[in-house]
Enzyme design. Structure first.
Site, PDB file in Angstrom:
ATOM      1  N   ASP A   4     -54.692  33.162  58.295  1.00 54.42           N
ATOM      2  CA  ASP A   4     -55.911  32.581  57.743  1.00 54.42           C
ATOM      3  C   ASP A   4     -56.985  33.667  57.752  1.00 54.42           C
ATOM      4  OD1 ASP A   4     -57.823  30.805  56.805  1.00 54.42           O
ATOM      5  OD2 ASP A   4     -57.985  29.682  58.668  1.00 54.42           O
ATOM      6  N   PHE A   5     -58.105  33.417  57.112  1.00 58.03           N
ATOM      7  CA  PHE A   5     -59.219  34.364  57.114  1.00 58.03           C
ATOM      8  C   PHE A   5     -60.200  34.013  58.226  1.00 58.03           C
ATOM      9  CE2 PHE A   5     -63.363  35.960  55.791  1.00 58.03           C
ATOM     10  CZ  PHE A   5     -63.056  37.280  55.512  1.00 58.03           C
ATOM     11  N   ASP A   6     -60.909  32.893  58.072  1.00 57.37           N
ATOM     12  CA  ASP A   6     -61.940  32.501  59.038  1.00 57.37           C
ATOM     13  C   ASP A   6     -61.330  32.113  60.376  1.00 57.37           C
ATOM     14  OD1 ASP A   6     -64.479  32.628  57.587  1.00 57.37           O
ATOM     15  OD2 ASP A   6     -63.541  31.148  56.276  1.00 57.37           O
TER      16      ASP A   6
END
Length: 134
Positions: A4-6
């Site tokens: 994931d990014f966040d």
């Protein structure tokens, strides 16, 4: 290899637009993309946002807006059927912007809209009720 990014390769911040990649992450993703058949960053953010922060890392797949968009080697593609919902999402985003109480941040993402309560967690109930009414 999927991430994931966040909250994974970028810290969670109050203003999502201010999120920045953890130092050295681009180097690690480059190595992973060379090594594995599939290396991807999956996010609720638009692919354009991910491209701004990560660039076009060779072989890295970016999947944005919960799978509605993707990019590989800097080339972005939107699911053909997704665009038909753009006007509907815009109506919902405008309604959220007009009705949200102070503290609820409305983030337009093109094909989706997110209501953030990071800075006002006590308003989560309002968001849940509002979303259920839409």
């Amino acid at each position: 290899m999927l991430t994931d990014f966040d909250g994974t390769i970028a810290p969670i911040v109050d203003d999502p637009a201010a999120a920045t990649l953890l130092g050295g992450t681009d180097v690690i993703l480059t190595r992973l993309a060379r090594r594995y058949a599939v290396t991807a960053v999956i996010s609720g953010r638009p692919v354009a946002y991910l491209l701004e922060r990560l660039g076009a890392i060779p072989g890295l797949v970016l999947i944005g807006l919960y799978g509605l968009e993707r990019a590989r080697d800097g080339v972005s593609v939107e699911l053909p059927e997704a665009g038909a919902w753009r006007a509907v999402v815009d109506v919902v985003a405008r309604a959220a912007e007009a009705e949200a109480p102070p503290g609820v941040r409305v983030e337009r993402k093109g094909l989706s809209v997110t209501l953030h309560v990071r800075s006002a967690p006590g308003l989560a109930g309002w968001v849940e009720r509002w979303a259920g009414d839409q």
